[in-house]
Design a protein around this motif. Structure first.
Motif, mmCIF file in Angstrom:
data_model
loop_
_atom_site.group_PDB
_atom_site.id
_atom_site.type_symbol
_atom_site.label_atom_id
_atom_site.label_comp_id
_atom_site.label_asym_id
_atom_site.label_seq_id
_atom_site.Cartn_x
_atom_site.Cartn_y
_atom_site.Cartn_z
ATOM 1 N N LYS A 1 48.028 7.038 61.326
ATOM 2 C CA LYS A 1 47.318 5.772 61.120
ATOM 3 C C LYS A 1 46.836 5.180 62.453
ATOM 4 O O LYS A 1 46.975 4.002 62.735
ATOM 5 N N ARG B 1 41.373 4.451 64.335
ATOM 6 C CA ARG B 1 40.519 3.551 65.134
ATOM 7 C C ARG B 1 40.846 3.678 66.623
ATOM 8 O O ARG B 1 39.950 3.710 67.477
ATOM 9 N N CYS C 1 34.522 2.568 64.655
ATOM 10 C CA CYS C 1 35.838 1.969 64.940
ATOM 11 C C CYS C 1 35.829 0.470 64.660
ATOM 12 O O CYS C 1 36.803 -0.096 64.148
ATOM 13 N N LEU D 1 35.548 -3.113 60.621
ATOM 14 C CA LEU D 1 36.849 -3.515 60.081
ATOM 15 C C LEU D 1 36.800 -3.815 58.589
ATOM 16 O O LEU D 1 37.840 -4.016 57.952
ATOM 17 N N ALA E 1 43.152 -3.587 58.709
ATOM 18 C CA ALA E 1 43.744 -3.131 59.966
ATOM 19 C C ALA E 1 44.729 -4.159 60.499
ATOM 20 O O ALA E 1 44.598 -5.364 60.272
ATOM 21 N N GLU F 1 45.722 -0.682 65.475
ATOM 22 C CA GLU F 1 44.444 -0.384 64.841
ATOM 23 C C GLU F 1 43.525 -1.609 64.858
ATOM 24 O O GLU F 1 42.316 -1.502 65.081
ATOM 25 N N LEU F 2 44.099 -2.786 64.648
ATOM 26 C CA LEU F 2 43.299 -4.020 64.737
ATOM 27 C C LEU F 2 42.811 -4.232 66.154
ATOM 28 O O LEU F 2 41.638 -4.589 66.388
ATOM 29 N N GLY G 1 40.015 -1.771 66.807
ATOM 30 C CA GLY G 1 38.773 -2.187 66.166
ATOM 31 C C GLY G 1 38.123 -3.356 66.895
ATOM 32 O O GLY G 1 36.900 -3.379 67.098
#
Length: 1012
Positions: free
Chosen positions: A792, A795, A821, A824, A830, A834-835, A838
């Motif tokens: 996971k 991104r 990427c 969102l 995300a 990952e957030l 992004g």
């Protein structure tokens, strides 16, 4: 005269010849009197000789009678001839009866189809001779005897009426004859048999008129019966009492000088009474009748006889009733114990087993100490002893019966009944000789009921009390088994406990039972195993010293038993668990030196025990801080047992202890010995050397050592960790290329390792840091294919892949990846890294627009200035939109960065307007107007910059978040609004720090064409 004399001699000789036969043949027996079978042979020969001489006598008498028909001795000769023919008829009957018995037996066996007729005596010759005497010799001196014998013979032949006539003639002709009572008795017996009890009574009474004869008692007895049959109970009772009284007194009479006939008659009277009541009336009637006779004794005797009659007739219920009356009516009778026994036997024979057992069980209480019967018969010690014996035997019978029943039809209830019966026996007869066996049997029953504790108790008691040595041994062993069952129920620990525990009661009982068994059977084959289990009992309770004693004793006393080896093994283990290394070493060496287990499994383990004991002794020295002594002990082990499994480890420990003692040079030399002598442990030595380098901060040497270990020991479970540590050490020295190589080797060798994906990702980051962007691009591209979805981190990997393309000058590919990427809105929501990835991608897209924005210069002429200004405003709007998306993503760091960049863009735009060059050819007035127009354009833009910076600052304060973007924002606020944000004001919020110092300068440089 001469003839007469000769005839007399002949007759006398004939009369006495038969009696002398035996005397003449005494010397002809082949066997001596001391030989077996002599008597039987003697009797057979005697009977044969008697028959022979009898026939000779008959022949001589017949010849004499024929030759001398008128001889004066004819009547005497005829009388003797009748007697001899009668005897001959009896002998013939005996012979025919023997044949009859054999034929009857054949018939019962099915050998004959018809039942043979029973033979009868043939007296016709004798009767004919008696007739001649009576007819032709009326004056014969023995005519009365002839009349009686003639009548008797007629009766035997079934001619009863003729016989009666002869008896009556005897009365009339010879009223004073000695045979008159016999004749009256014969007549009475005839009427009695016919059921004419009145006529019979009259004749019996006439017999009683001759009191001196042996027939008096019989006649008296029969008159009693006649009165009884005629319903005269009182008179019958009196007569019966007279008969019994005469028998009790054993009165002597003519013909019965010792009273034996009277006693026999009394017995017969009792038996006949019993037989009579067995046919009619029964026990209750007998008791009522005898009660009238008077006297407890008579009632008891008759009822006893009646009970026996019923027994012989297999009428057991009736027999039980007879004895039950005796018990109930005469509870204190001396014979009461035997009566109860007969009642019990009768109940048992009639199938009423429960009643029988109840009767047997009741005896112990009825005749025991304190009972009324015991008090009444206190003066009869023999009777009391007999009663006690009967009570004991019957109560034992009850217990054994229930036990046998339970064995035939096993059930818990049956065994519980059996146990209760055994307990009852032991309650009443605890000290009897049979009590020991009963206790043993009770133990068996309790064992079946799984009451092992009680069973063991009774077994042990029995083992001490039993007289039979074999049963003593059996009882002791049974106690062992009972305690063993208890042990298994309570369950011992799976492994010996760390701390000493007390034995449980069952275990203590087991140990003691085995000791008792050992005393009784010191050479029993089962003893070694039991001794072994004794040791185990202590072993699994952590009592290792005691366990070792049992094990070693077993080895010493039974060295050839198959348990000896296991015992020796566990004894050594006991020393090991007690950490008694000296005893362990000494005992193991002793076993080895003596060759006690040569060729057996333990023999191969002894070296291991010695090695481990020496090793642990060295470890104990090390634990005490005596490192040099410990190292010396370890090296002694290696020198004596260089091929032992613990030898490499011992050498490692020796090196470690040398190191702790400060002897680093010796320690290093010892590690080198390990690498040379024990290649399999070389890796471990290498690890330790690497660790030493690491402790000395020689990270590159440590990394090299870890790398060598990982390369040389790829299957070692420590190899992955070593390779990861290699990468960490290279990272610490900023040797990013080496770090990446180590991590890539890690992922290739251990693709299924749980940290393989993380290692691959970190390899890409290391290549980024090493500026090896092409390899970084390939690495992140591979990561996205193999691991991104699983971890996971799609991104995040896309971000770094885009950064690599950007560094390689491929902005279009980078922008495409950043757009993927930064989208969102697609995929799952995300969060976390990952957030952040992004948001950073969106920020980088904004940065790319901002970089284009910065490249546009505002320069005259006016037309170009206006065109560029429009372009710049367009790009500013585009970048602002992208940065606004970053803020909307919700990641604090990149939101702060985006707000700062928005403010910075507007601030630069405003400054660019302010700094725009003056067009040539303008007049002073025109130049002033131009500047005013520029200012009017710049002011609103400058306000937007201030708003963006202010918003970023407020967000940081609200969320208590501080980063380098916050610092840069404050610096810009101080320039734009110095009154509100003075230079000396400390505006750092007490919050967590986060920054992008690492990646951002590099990216910024890439965006700006290489300029910082």
């Amino acid at each position: 005269m001469k003839c007469r004399s000769i005839s007399t001699i002949v007759i006398v000789g004939l009369i006495f010849s038969v009696t002398a036969v035996a005397e003449k043949n005494d010397g002809r027996c082949r066997l001596s009197p001391s030989d077996p079978g002599w008597l039987e042979q003697h009797m057979v020969r005697r009977e044969g000789d008697v028959g022979k001489w009898r026939r000779q006598a008959i022949a001589q008498l017949e010849a004499f009678l024929q030759e001398y028909p008128a001889a004066p001795q004819r009547a005497d000769a005829l009388f003797r001839l009748a007697e001899l023919t009668w005897e001959n008829a009896e002998a013939d009957l005996l012979s025919r009866m023997a044949t009859y018995d054999q034929r009857l037996s054949d018939f019962k066996e099915g050998k004959l189809s018809h039942r043979p007729a029973e033979p009868s005596i043939v007296l016709s010759k004798s009767l004919k001779i008696y007739e001649e005497i009576l007819e032709k010799h009326p004056g014969f001196a023995r005519s009365d005897m002839v009349l009686y014998l003639y009548g008797f013979g007629l009766n035997e032949q079934g001619n009863e009426q003729a016989a009666l006539s002869m008896y009556r003639s005897l009365h009339k002709r010879f009223p004073d004859s000695a045979f008159v009572p016999d004749a009256h008795l014969a007549i009475a017996e005839f009427y009695f048999a016919q059921g004419d009890f009145r006529q019979a009574l009259a004749s019996y009474e006439r017999v009683l008129q001759h009191p001196g004869t042996p027939l008096t008692d019989l006649a008296l007895y029969k008159t009693a019966w006649c009165h009884f049959k005629l319903g005269r109970a009182q008179k019958a009772a009196l007569r019966f009492r007279q008969v019994l009284s005469r028998g009790d007194g054993s009165k002597k009479s003519r013909g019965d000088p010792d009273g034996k006939l009277a006693m026999d008659l009394k017995k017969e009277a009792l038996e006949d009474l019993a037989l009579t009541f067995s046919e009619s009336g029964g026990a209750q009637d007998a008791y009522r009748f005898m009660k009238e006779v008077g006297g407890e004794e008579y009632s008891i005797r008759v009822l006893q006889s009646l009970g026996e009659v019923f027994f012989h007739q297999a009428r057991f219920a009736k027999a039980a009733e007879s004895y039950r009356i005796l018990i109930d009516q005469f509870p204190l009778s001396l014979d009461n114990p035997s009566h109860r026994v007969r009642v019990a036997a009768a109940y048992e024979r009639s199938g009423e087993v429960a009643k029988s057992l109840q009767e047997r069980r009741a005896m112990a209480k009825a005749f025991g100490p304190g009972s009324a019967w015991r008090k009444k018969n206190a003066a009869q010690p023999t009777a009391i002893a007999d009663a006690e014996q009967l009570s004991e035997e019957n109560l034992r019978y009850v217990a054994l019966y229930h036990h046998k029943t339970a064995q035939k039809e096993p059930s818990r209830k049956a065994y519980e009944i059996s146990a209760a019966a055994y307990r009852e026996y032991l309650k009443h007869f605890p000290t009897k000789p049979e009590g020991a066996k009963i206790g043993f049997y009770l133990g068996d029953v309790l064992f079946k009921l799984k009451k092992y504790q009680e069973a063991a108790h009774f077994y042990l008691v029995a083992s001490k009390r039993l007289k039979d040595p074999s049963m003593q041994v059996e009882a002791a062993y049974a106690a062992v088994l009972a305690f063993d069952k208890l042990r298994k129920i309570e369950k011992r620990p799976g492994d010996p406990p760390a701390k000493r525990q007390k034995l449980k009661k069952s275990e203590q009982g087991f140990v003691e039972a085995v000791d008792a068994f050992a005393k009784l059977a010191p050479v029993d084959k089962k003893l070694p195993q039991l001794r072994f289990e004794q040791g185990e009992t202590y072993y699994y309770r952590g009592q290792f010293q005691r366990a070792a004693q049992f094990y070693l004793a077993l080895v010493q006393n039974h060295p050839k038993d198959h348990f000896a080896e296991a015992a020796a093994d566990l004894a050594l283990d006991c020393f090991r668990r007690r950490k008694d290394w000296r005893s362990l070493e000494n005992r193991a060496r002793r076993f080895r030196e003596r060759g006690s287990f040569r060729g057996r499994e333990l023999d191969g383990k002894l070296e291991g025990f010695i090695v481990s004991s020496v090793f642990q002794a060295a470890a104990s020295l090390a634990k005490k801080g005596e490192h040099l002594q410990a190292a010396e002990k370890y090296e002694e082990l290696v020198e004596e047992f260089p091929k032992a499994k613990l030898a490499p480890k011992a050498l490692l420990q020796a090196a470690a202890n040398l190191k702790k003692a400060g002897e680093k040079t010796k320690a290093i030399a010892t590690y080198r010995r390990i690498i040379e002598r024990y290649p399999k442990r070389a890796g471990e030595a290498s690890l330790i050397i690497a660790h030493i380098y690491e402790q000395q901060y020689a990270y590159l040497k440590a990394a090299e050592q870890y790398s060598k270990f990982a390369d040389s020991n790829r299957k070692d479970p420590r190899a992955p960790t070593a390779l990861a540590q290699t990468a960490s050490l290279y990272q610490a020295k900023r040797a990013y290329s080496h770090q990446a190589n180590a991590l890539i080797r890690f992922t290739r060798r251990y693709p299924r390792h749980k940290k393989a994906s993380e290692a691959f990702f970190q390899a890409g980051l290391a290549l980024e840091r090493a500026k090896a962007f092409r390899r970084a691009r390939k690495t992140f591209n591979s990561y996205l294919k193999k691991y991104a979805r699983k971890d996971k981190r799609r991104r995040e990997a896309t971000l770094h892949l885009g950064q690599a393309w950007l560094q390689l000058g491929k902005q279009a590919k980078a922008r495409s990846l950043f757009e993927q990427c930064g989208n969102l809105r697609s995929g799952p929501k995300a969060s976390g890294n990952e957030l952040a990835a992004g948001a950073e991608c969106l920020f980088l897209l904004g940065e790319m627009a901002f970089s284009e924005y910065q490249k546009i210069r505002l320069r005259p002429p006016r037309s170009r200035l206006v065109k560029n200004l429009a372009q710049k405003a367009k790009l500013l709007k585009k970048a602002e939109g992208l940065f606004t998306q970053v803020v909307a993503a919700g990641h604090m760091e990149w939101a702060a960065a985006a707000l700062y960049r928005i403010g910075e863009m507007y601030a630069q735009f405003a400054k660019a307007i302010y700094d725009a060059p003056m067009p040539k050819g303008l007049k002073t007035r025109e130049q002033e107007v131009y500047r005013n127009e520029l200012q009017s354009l710049a002011y609103p833009i400058e306000d937007k910059a201030l708003s963006a910076f202010t918003l970023s600052h407020e967000m940081a304060l609200k969320n208590r978040y501080y980063s380098r973007w916050t610092e840069k924002t404050i610096q810009e606020l101080r320039k734009l609004d110095p009154a509100k944000f003075p230079k000396d004001e400390e505006l750092l919020p007490p919050a967590a720090w986060a920054d992008s110092f690492t990646t951002y300068p590099l990216l910024l440089k890439a965006f700006s064409g290489g300029k910082p």
